[in-house]
Design a protein around this motif. Structure first.
Motif, short mmCIF file in Angstrom:
data_model
loop_
_atom_site.label_atom_id
_atom_site.label_comp_id
_atom_site.label_asym_id
_atom_site.label_seq_id
_atom_site.Cartn_x
_atom_site.Cartn_y
_atom_site.Cartn_z
N UNK A 303 0.81 -1.20 0.03
CA UNK A 303 -0.03 0.06 -0.01
C UNK A 303 0.81 1.12 0.03
N UNK A 304 2.10 1.09 0.28
CA UNK A 304 2.94 2.35 0.14
C UNK A 304 2.71 3.02 -1.21
N UNK A 305 2.87 4.57 -1.19
CA UNK A 305 2.67 5.18 -2.37
C UNK A 305 3.91 6.06 -2.49
N UNK A 306 4.41 6.49 -3.61
CA UNK A 306 5.68 7.36 -3.92
C UNK A 306 5.48 8.04 -5.16
N UNK A 307 5.73 9.36 -5.31
CA UNK A 307 6.00 9.77 -6.64
C UNK A 307 7.16 9.55 -7.22
N UNK A 308 7.26 9.34 -8.66
CA UNK A 308 8.28 9.03 -9.51
C UNK A 308 8.38 9.82 -10.74
N UNK A 309 9.47 10.10 -11.40
CA UNK A 309 9.46 10.82 -12.72
C UNK A 309 9.18 9.59 -13.73
N UNK A 310 9.41 8.41 -13.41
CA UNK A 310 8.85 7.26 -14.40
C UNK A 310 8.77 5.83 -13.54
N UNK A 311 7.66 5.26 -14.27
CA UNK A 311 7.30 3.77 -13.76
C UNK A 311 7.17 2.90 -14.86
N UNK A 312 7.51 1.85 -14.92
CA UNK A 312 7.65 0.60 -15.77
C UNK A 312 6.07 0.36 -15.90
N UNK A 391 9.51 16.70 -15.79
CA UNK A 391 8.68 15.70 -16.33
C UNK A 391 7.41 15.72 -15.62
N UNK A 392 6.28 15.20 -16.18
CA UNK A 392 4.95 15.35 -15.35
C UNK A 392 5.15 14.26 -14.09
N UNK A 393 5.77 13.33 -14.21
CA UNK A 393 5.72 12.59 -12.93
C UNK A 393 4.28 11.93 -12.70
N UNK A 394 4.49 10.66 -11.90
CA UNK A 394 3.30 9.79 -11.67
C UNK A 394 3.37 9.48 -10.13
N UNK A 395 2.21 9.25 -9.63
CA UNK A 395 2.24 8.43 -8.35
C UNK A 395 2.02 7.01 -8.25
N UNK A 396 2.91 6.29 -7.87
CA UNK A 396 2.98 4.83 -7.98
C UNK A 396 2.88 4.11 -6.66
N UNK A 397 2.11 2.93 -6.66
CA UNK A 397 1.67 2.27 -5.42
C UNK A 397 2.49 1.10 -5.39
N UNK A 398 2.76 0.16 -4.31
CA UNK A 398 3.38 -0.92 -4.36
C UNK A 398 2.21 -1.92 -3.79
N UNK A 399 1.71 -2.78 -4.41
CA UNK A 399 0.60 -3.61 -4.01
C UNK A 399 1.00 -5.31 -3.33
N UNK A 401 3.31 -7.11 -4.70
CA UNK A 401 3.83 -7.96 -5.59
C UNK A 401 4.18 -7.25 -6.89
N UNK A 402 3.69 -5.94 -7.24
CA UNK A 402 4.23 -5.26 -8.43
C UNK A 402 3.76 -3.77 -8.01
N UNK A 403 4.16 -3.03 -8.98
CA UNK A 403 4.13 -1.42 -8.84
C UNK A 403 3.18 -1.10 -9.93
N UNK A 404 2.06 -0.27 -9.39
CA UNK A 404 0.92 0.38 -10.14
C UNK A 404 1.05 1.69 -10.35
N UNK A 405 0.45 2.28 -11.25
CA UNK A 405 0.30 3.82 -11.44
C UNK A 405 -1.12 4.24 -10.95
N UNK A 406 -1.28 4.97 -9.79
CA UNK A 406 -2.45 5.31 -9.27
C UNK A 406 -3.03 6.60 -9.79
N UNK A 407 -2.21 7.51 -10.20
CA UNK A 407 -2.36 8.98 -10.51
C UNK A 407 -1.45 9.42 -11.69
N UNK A 408 -1.77 10.25 -12.65
CA UNK A 408 -0.95 10.84 -13.60
C UNK A 408 -1.24 12.41 -13.88
#
Length: 408
Positions: A303-312, A391-399, A401-408
């Protein structure tokens, strides 16, 4: 995951294993290093000006670049990731003949090993090579701030990645291919406000300027704008590995969210000890937790969230194309550092093509021209504030098992 798997590839990147160099550096040596940097600058300034490929106009058949990055040490995941992204870009540019028939980029990587004096020495060595046209890196703000005056004095372009602290982009020859974290970290503050998590605590690494500035200046400003209340802010050092005391202090405040501005390895321990201290709220991280690094914390990071400039996990076509190419080459998903290294080399390639000149001055002119125009890279639509990438950046979340993007 780069922190584990990347070390097996370090020997291929630097020619030999230099592991442990950064760990052997004592506080005394670091103090001496800071005094030694001005001396290196003086030596570099007295050296004769290069007269070979680096100063000849037009596009040379072989364009030499040197990457100076942490390929071993506590932030090797950033240096190795950037180096691998850069290698992928070099291979693509050469295979495509992007700069003209028979024109090749040649990138050599060297290890700064987490040491300021090592970074200064390697950069000075590259400056003295009459055939080196441009330098890439370092990734640590302290190293980059130390070498920035050197490259400015010698009028050699350098494109940094990471190194988001002040004192890095200081003149006409210093460029940064990483958007400073504070320019997209507002995604975190906006998320907390939308979730109604008003009472927030901060635990941060005060040794790294990027993290310290974000914790003490930028995030408080964002929090105030979003109506958040910072109930407590605790600094720690890079050497801190036991967070029992700060974890207990923070847990007593009963915050609804805790912002962890730490190195990846520190975050793992901090989250575990915060949970042990009774904290059950939201964790907010930073780019050090991206790309699967949060997995090391197990259930504590779910459930941890973190802003990143890029997410796979981004869905735009340019990101997906980069991810597919990177995974094919390295057998893993790219972290944000790889995207930065990749876009840094493409920025240089666009610069050479724009100016029609691969000399040091030609690349500098081309980097400025490309920055004015912007370009599309793995991180999306890239713009610039002077010589500094945005760059715009996105907010990612760790579920878990994998990283997801929850906002852009």
């Amino acid at each position: 995951m780069l922190e584990h798997g990347a070390f097996k590839r370090v020997e291929n990147l630097v020619g030999r294993n230099r592991s442990g160099v950064g760990n052997r550096a004592s506080k005394y040596r670091k103090s001496v290093a800071l005094l030694a940097v001005p001396a290196m600058l003086a030596i570099a300034g007295c050296s004769s000006a290069p007269t070979n490929a680096a100063t000849e106009t037009g596009i040379a058949k072989e364009i030499k670049m040197v990457g100076v990055r942490d390929l071993t040490g506590p932030v090797a995941y950033a240096g190795v990731g950037a180096a691998q992204g850069a290698k992928l870009a070099v291979d693509q540019i050469n295979e495509q003949g992007y700069l003209g028939e028979g024109v090749k980029l040649d990138l050599k990587e060297v290890d700064s090993a987490g040491a300021i004096e090592r970074a200064a020495s390697e950069v000075t060595r590259a400056l003295s090579d009459q055939d080196v046209s441009v330098i890439l890196g370092p990734v640590q703000g302290q190293q980059s701030a130390a070498v920035a005056p050197v490259v400015e004095a010698r009028k050699v372009p350098v494109v940094f990645t990471q190194s988001a602290s002040d004192g890095v982009v200081i003149g006409d020859y210093t460029f940064r291919a990483t958007a400073p974290m504070h320019t997209f970290y507002q995604h975190a503050a906006e998320y907390l406000a939308k979730q109604g998590l008003k009472n927030v605590a901060v635990l941060y690494n005060s040794t790294y300027p990027t993290l310290a500035e974000l914790a003490t200046t930028h995030f408080p400003e964002m929090a105030a704008k979003e109506g958040l209340n910072i109930v407590k802010s605790i600094p720690v050092q890079t050497t801190t590995q036991d967070f029992t005391s700060p974890a207990q202090d923070l847990a007593r405040e009963k915050p609804e969210a805790i912002v962890l501005l730490l190195l990846s390895s520190q975050s793992v321990t901090a989250m575990s000890q915060l949970r042990q201290a009774g904290y059950e709220g939201q964790f907010v991280g930073n780019t050090n937790n991206a790309g699967g690094n949060a997995a090391q914390a197990g259930q504590d990071a779910v459930g941890m969230v973190y802003p990143v400039d890029f997410s796979a996990a981004q869905s735009d076509s340019h990101a997906k194309k980069f991810v597919d190419s990177y995974r094919k080459e390295f057998g893993e998903l790219p972290q944000t550092y790889a995207a930065e290294g990749y876009d840094a080399v493409w920025w240089i390639a666009h610069a050479i093509k724009a100016s029609g000149d691969s000399s040091r001055e030609g690349i500098r002119n081309g980097l400025e021209q490309t920055a004015r125009e912007g370009f599309t890279g793995s991180m999306g639509e890239i713009t610039f504030d002077g010589n500094d990438m945005r760059v715009p950046g996105v907010l990612a979340q760790w579920d878990g098992s994998r990283e997801t993007v929850i906002s852009d």
